[in-house]
Design an enzyme around this catalytic site. Structure first.
Site: not given
Ligand SMILES: NC(=O)c1ccc[n+]([C@@H]2O[C@H](COP(=O)([O-])OP(=O)(O)OC[C@H]3O[C@@H](n4cnc5c(N)ncnc54)[C@H](O)[C@@H]3O)[C@@H](O)[C@H]2O)c1
Length: 249
Positions: A9-10, A12, A59-60, A138, A150-151, A153-154
């Site tokens: 998921g890198a 962005r 796709d993970v 999270s 989501y809760a 899963a996390k």
């Molecule tokens: N942003 C927050 O406030 C926050 C808080 C707690 C946890 N998180 C967790 O941090 C992680 C990153 O979040 P973010 O805010 O950068 O989200 P984001 O939506 O900006 O980025 C997530 C990335 O994951 C990719 N992705 C989604 N499904 C995928 C799949 N099946 N296979 C491969 N890639 C996939 C997306 O294309 C995207 O590039 C996530 O696990 C999210 O749940 C985020």
């Protein structure tokens, strides 16, 4: 030889910041995301500052894609030293309105994804008798309105992390998790839009209820992930570090 870090998921957000952080520390980075072309700007930025990066569409939640991507990274970059399970999605809704597919996709990306990627990566790490896995939990693991999927899963990620730490510790592999609070990314922008707030309004509200009185930036998480993946953290395993400005104190 430089370390090889895989970040899912890198393309962005937090994942991109984590990829940049590892690259700045001299690691070769594999940038994985659903769409390979979406990874191009991250890879380009790392290469233009003299680093090594490759992109793979993956796709993970798909076993064949995960196995192929991780084996390809090992073949082209020489090893798999670090895996960061970061890919994530939201499908928020109150329980009575949550569809089965909203439940399934969140479980599949976060839990099945972390399981498949860890299983594939540990094959390389066990052989080397070393490795670092960092999972992404999270603050929502402690419960959050509209996020039953989501809760769950996390919170599951935390049990998964502790169990992998027990099983893989004897092979010199550390497994930890970060639990971010409110981090400014497209994910939180989308949540703001869904509840009818601007991103700035949503961030201001989150900052107000955070003891450190600010929201987080992706680099706040990336630096802790890099620490957990570093030798400085070599006696830490099975832990979930909340990186949330004190939000859930
Ligand atoms: N942003 C927050 O406030 C926050 C808080 C707690 C946890 N998180 C967790 O941090 C992680 C990153 O979040 P973010 O805010 O950068 O989200 P984001 O939506 O900006 O980025 C997530 C990335 O994951 C990719 N992705 C989604 N499904 C995928 C799949 N099946 N296979 C491969 N890639 C996939 C997306 O294309 C995207 O590039 C996530 O696990 C999210 O749940 C985020």
């Amino acid at each position: 030889m430089s370390r090889v870090a895989i970040v899912t998921g890198a393309a962005r957000g937090i994942g991109a910041a984590t990829a940049f952080q590892f690259a700045s520390e001299g690691a070769a980075v594999a940038v994985l995301d659903l769409d390979e072309s979406a990874c191009a700007s991250v890879v380009e930025r790392i290469r233009s500052s003299g680093g090594t990066a490759v992109a793979h569409g993956c796709d993970v939640a798909d076993e064949a894609q995960v196995d192929a991507a991780i084996d390809k990274v090992a073949a082209e970059l020489g090893s798999v030293d670090v895996l960061v399970n970061n890919a994530g999605v939201l499908r928020d809704n109150l329980l009575h309105k949550m569809s089965v597919s909203d439940w399934d996709i969140v479980m599949n990306v976060h839990l099945r994804g972390a399981f498949l990627c860890s299983k594939a990566a540990q094959r390389h790490m066990v052989r080397m008798r070393s490795g670092k896995i960092v999972n992404t939990s999270s603050v929502s693991a402690l419960g959050n309105w509209g996020q039953a999927n989501y809760a769950a899963a996390k919170a599951g990620i935390q049990g998964f992390t502790r169990t992998l730490a027990m099983e893989l510790g004897p092979f010199g592999i550390n497994v930890n998790a970060v639990a971010p609070g409110f981090i400014v990314t497209e994910m939180t922008d989308a949540t703001a839009a869904r509840v009818g707030l601007s991103s700035e309004e949503m961030q201001a509200r989150a900052a107000e209820i955070t003891p450190l009185r600010r929201v987080g930036q992706p680099s706040d998480i990336a630096q802790v992930v890099a620490f957990l993946a570093s030798d400085a953290a070599s006696f830490i395993t099975g832990q979930t570090i909340y990186v949330d400005g004190g939000r859930r104190l």
